[in-house]
Write a protein that holds these residues in place. Structure first.
Motif, PDB file in Angstrom:
ATOM      1  N   VAL A  18      72.844 -28.907 -77.327  1.00 36.01           N
ATOM      2  CA  VAL A  18      73.101 -27.646 -77.609  1.00 36.01           C
ATOM      3  C   VAL A  18      73.552 -26.847 -76.473  1.00 36.01           C
ATOM      4  N   ARG A  19      72.731 -26.892 -75.575  1.00 39.47           N
ATOM      5  CA  ARG A  19      73.074 -26.188 -74.004  1.00 39.47           C
ATOM      6  C   ARG A  19      74.458 -26.516 -73.773  1.00 39.47           C
ATOM      7  N   HIS A  20      74.817 -27.641 -73.739  1.00 41.93           N
ATOM      8  CA  HIS A  20      76.352 -28.066 -73.480  1.00 41.93           C
ATOM      9  C   HIS A  20      77.224 -27.252 -74.253  1.00 41.93           C
ATOM     10  N   LYS A  21      77.136 -27.512 -75.532  1.00 44.34           N
ATOM     11  CA  LYS A  21      78.272 -26.853 -76.437  1.00 44.34           C
ATOM     12  C   LYS A  21      78.267 -25.369 -76.420  1.00 44.34           C
ATOM     13  N   VAL A  22      77.156 -24.620 -75.985  1.00 39.77           N
ATOM     14  CA  VAL A  22      77.011 -23.237 -76.262  1.00 39.77           C
ATOM     15  C   VAL A  22      77.245 -22.596 -74.673  1.00 39.77           C
ATOM     16  N   MET A  23      76.679 -23.244 -73.827  1.00 40.26           N
ATOM     17  CA  MET A  23      76.581 -22.460 -72.366  1.00 40.26           C
ATOM     18  C   MET A  23      77.355 -23.101 -71.587  1.00 40.26           C
ATOM     19  N   TRP A  24      77.854 -24.283 -71.242  1.00 43.22           N
ATOM     20  CA  TRP A  24      78.765 -24.804 -70.416  1.00 43.22           C
ATOM     21  C   TRP A  24      79.648 -25.686 -70.901  1.00 43.22           C
ATOM     22  N   PRO A  25      80.345 -25.560 -72.144  1.00 43.99           N
ATOM     23  CA  PRO A  25      81.059 -26.633 -72.763  1.00 43.99           C
ATOM     24  C   PRO A  25      82.192 -27.315 -71.738  1.00 43.99           C
ATOM     25  N   ASN A  26      82.607 -26.612 -70.616  1.00 45.70           N
ATOM     26  CA  ASN A  26      83.689 -26.856 -69.749  1.00 45.70           C
ATOM     27  C   ASN A  26      83.060 -27.793 -68.376  1.00 45.70           C
ATOM     28  N   GLU A  27      81.784 -27.771 -68.501  1.00 47.93           N
ATOM     29  CA  GLU A  27      81.188 -28.768 -67.443  1.00 47.93           C
ATOM     30  C   GLU A  27      80.713 -30.079 -67.757  1.00 47.93           C
ATOM     31  N   PRO A  28      80.642 -30.799 -66.934  1.00 46.22           N
ATOM     32  CA  PRO A  28      79.949 -32.354 -67.296  1.00 46.22           C
ATOM     33  C   PRO A  28      78.791 -31.990 -68.081  1.00 46.22           C
ATOM     34  N   PHE A  29      78.432 -33.082 -69.039  1.00 42.59           N
ATOM     35  CA  PHE A  29      77.205 -33.102 -69.825  1.00 42.59           C
ATOM     36  C   PHE A  29      75.888 -32.813 -68.823  1.00 42.59           C
ATOM     37  N   ASP A  30      75.786 -33.673 -67.704  1.00 46.54           N
ATOM     38  CA  ASP A  30      74.711 -33.400 -66.937  1.00 46.54           C
ATOM     39  C   ASP A  30      74.523 -32.312 -66.353  1.00 46.54           C
ATOM     40  N   TYR A  31      75.431 -31.507 -66.131  1.00 49.89           N
ATOM     41  CA  TYR A  31      75.409 -30.061 -65.610  1.00 49.89           C
ATOM     42  C   TYR A  31      73.871 -29.231 -66.575  1.00 49.89           C
ATOM     43  N   VAL A  32      73.951 -29.542 -67.673  1.00 49.83           N
ATOM     44  CA  VAL A  32      72.915 -28.680 -68.357  1.00 49.83           C
ATOM     45  C   VAL A  32      71.608 -29.000 -68.430  1.00 49.83           C
ATOM     46  N   LYS A  33      71.261 -30.138 -67.481  1.00 52.28           N
ATOM     47  CA  LYS A  33      70.100 -30.797 -67.374  1.00 52.28           C
ATOM     48  C   LYS A  33      69.283 -30.228 -66.138  1.00 52.28           C
ATOM     49  N   LEU A  34      68.058 -29.752 -66.558  1.00 47.18           N
ATOM     50  CA  LEU A  34      67.351 -29.127 -65.422  1.00 47.18           C
ATOM     51  C   LEU A  34      66.281 -30.053 -64.721  1.00 47.18           C
ATOM     52  N   LYS A  35      66.388 -30.440 -63.404  1.00 44.10           N
ATOM     53  CA  LYS A  35      65.237 -31.168 -62.941  1.00 44.10           C
ATOM     54  C   LYS A  35      63.835 -30.772 -63.479  1.00 44.10           C
ATOM     55  N   GLU A  36      63.682 -29.693 -63.684  1.00 44.11           N
ATOM     56  CA  GLU A  36      62.256 -29.226 -64.384  1.00 44.11           C
ATOM     57  C   GLU A  36      61.990 -29.227 -65.769  1.00 44.11           C
ATOM     58  N   ASP A  37      63.151 -29.933 -66.574  1.00 44.30           N
ATOM     59  CA  ASP A  37      62.917 -30.014 -67.878  1.00 44.30           C
ATOM     60  C   ASP A  37      61.763 -30.813 -68.344  1.00 44.30           C
ATOM     61  N   GLU A  38      61.319 -31.827 -67.679  1.00 43.06           N
ATOM     62  CA  GLU A  38      60.125 -32.588 -68.077  1.00 43.06           C
ATOM     63  C   GLU A  38      59.071 -32.015 -67.967  1.00 43.06           C
ATOM     64  N   PHE A  39      58.981 -30.781 -67.164  1.00 43.92           N
ATOM     65  CA  PHE A  39      57.783 -29.929 -67.226  1.00 43.92           C
ATOM     66  C   PHE A  39      57.600 -28.612 -67.978  1.00 43.92           C
ATOM     67  N   GLY A  40      58.698 -28.381 -68.844  1.00 45.76           N
ATOM     68  CA  GLY A  40      58.590 -27.195 -69.555  1.00 45.76           C
ATOM     69  C   GLY A  40      58.294 -27.772 -71.046  1.00 45.76           C
ATOM     70  N   ARG A  41      58.338 -26.320 -71.869  1.00 44.14           N
ATOM     71  CA  ARG A  41      57.962 -26.669 -73.213  1.00 44.14           C
ATOM     72  C   ARG A  41      59.414 -26.149 -73.985  1.00 44.14           C
ATOM     73  N   HIS A  42      59.598 -26.783 -74.986  1.00 42.67           N
ATOM     74  CA  HIS A  42      61.005 -26.804 -75.548  1.00 42.67           C
ATOM     75  C   HIS A  42      60.589 -26.473 -76.953  1.00 42.67           C
ATOM     76  N   LEU A  43      61.539 -25.623 -77.430  1.00 42.80           N
ATOM     77  CA  LEU A  43      61.323 -25.164 -78.729  1.00 42.80           C
ATOM     78  C   LEU A  43      62.653 -25.383 -79.573  1.00 42.80           C
ATOM     79  N   GLY A  44      62.686 -25.742 -80.681  1.00 48.69           N
ATOM     80  CA  GLY A  44      63.896 -25.829 -81.426  1.00 48.69           C
ATOM     81  C   GLY A  44      63.900 -24.945 -82.815  1.00 48.69           C
ATOM     82  N   LEU A  45      64.625 -24.295 -83.182  1.00 51.13           N
ATOM     83  CA  LEU A  45      64.772 -23.572 -84.595  1.00 51.13           C
ATOM     84  C   LEU A  45      65.728 -24.384 -85.486  1.00 51.13           C
ATOM     85  N   PHE A  46      65.336 -24.839 -86.570  1.00 51.27           N
ATOM     86  CA  PHE A  46      66.170 -25.749 -87.168  1.00 51.27           C
ATOM     87  C   PHE A  46      66.644 -25.127 -88.486  1.00 51.27           C
ATOM     88  N   VAL A  47      67.766 -25.258 -89.018  1.00 51.89           N
ATOM     89  CA  VAL A  47      68.092 -24.705 -90.165  1.00 51.89           C
ATOM     90  C   VAL A  47      68.929 -26.070 -91.092  1.00 51.89           C
TER      91      VAL A  47
END
Length: 134
Positions: A14-43
């Protein structure tokens, strides 16, 4: 529609599609991701909107808040952000903040967030730090 905690890896598409579609996929990964809490809204079982939360002391920063382009304007981001803010009531968190794209300032102001004097440019986009005391 439902909101649930998700593995950080599920946020990347979702990050890649919405925020940075013209960047390589790895661009949207954060080194801190594994320490965060991530929520998703599903429809209808489709991951539609995501937000990543990072706690430091009494502060929570939300990052990479995005809704699929085809689903924007339907209130899903509002629902997800309201959910996050309501979860923080009664916790030790004193401040919620984000690096807001300047074209989204009015959206965040609807939630009681205010602009700070901290502004910067990243990836050719203008940002301002916005915050809310809880």
């Amino acid at each position: 529609m439902f909101i649930k905690e998700i593995p950080y890896q599920l946020t990347w598409e979702v990050r890649h599609k919405v925020m940075w579609p013209n960047e390589p996929f790895d661009y949207v990964k954060l080194k801190e991701d594994e320490f965060g809490r991530h929520l998703g809204l599903f429809v209808a079982d489709e991951l539609t909107s995501i937000i990543s939360l990072f706690v430091e002391d009494e502060n929570v920063q939300f990052r990479k808040f995005a809704t699929l382009s085809s689903e924007q304007g339907k209130g899903y981001g509002t629902i997800l952000l309201k959910h996050v803010l309501s979860e923080l009531i009664g916790t030790a968190v004193k401040r919620v903040w984000c690096n807001a794209r300047t074209d989204k300032i009015l959206f965040y102001e609807r939630f009681g967030m205010t602009k700070t004097n901290i502004k910067f440019i990243r990836g050719g986009m203008d940002y301002v730090v916005m915050e809310k005391l809880v």
